[in-house]
Design a protein around this motif. Structure first.
Motif: not given
Length: 142
Positions: A38-41, A112, A56, A35-36
């Motif tokens: 995917i969110r850009g971390s 995911k 990324q 999740e991190n």
């Protein structure tokens, strides 16, 4: 009761194999960090020579490879990539962009799944590192 019925009942009542605490910790690390990612971390673990990360750029490459392979396999029957580019330029609705992106990926969960596959080879090492950090912090009273 017939033997077949007894066997079916026994099969229906089987439990999944037990999950060890190590496996559970790895699963939790994978879920949280997918999740991190995917969110850009950037997902990183370890220190110095043992340091590792998935960035990324790694995710972008994996997604691009996945979409390219789907196109090679003939899965893009709607010219979705072209539609997506045109929509991203502002010549279409944003819902079309999402629909085309999901179509290109093959499913809503594909992103995911790709992130999980990038992280899986590193889960055991990352969890071991985190457990060691936690032990050190407990010893030092942090």
């Amino acid at each position: 009761m017939s033997a077949l019925r007894k066997a079916q009942i026994q099969y229906d009542n089987l439990l999944p194999p037990p999950v060890s605490e190590d496996d559970l910790a790895e699963i939790q690390w994978l879920e949280a960090n997918a999740e991190n990612l995917i969110r850009g971390s950037v997902v990183s673990w370890g220190i110095r020579a043992d340091r590792g990360e998935v960035s990324q750029a790694d995710l972008y490459k994996a997604v691009q490879d996945h979409v390219n392979q789907r196109q090679i396999d003939g899965e893009d029957k709607k010219d979705a990539l072209g539609q997506l580019v045109i929509a991203a330029l502002g010549y279409s609705t944003s819902s079309l962009m999402m629909d085309m992106a999901i179509y290109l990926l093959g499913s809503k969960t594909a992103l995911k799944d790709i992130a999980l596959e990038l992280l899986k080879p590193h889960a055991a090492k990352a969890v071991a590192f985190q457990e060691e950090q936690d032990r050190l912090e407990q010893r030092c009273g942090f």
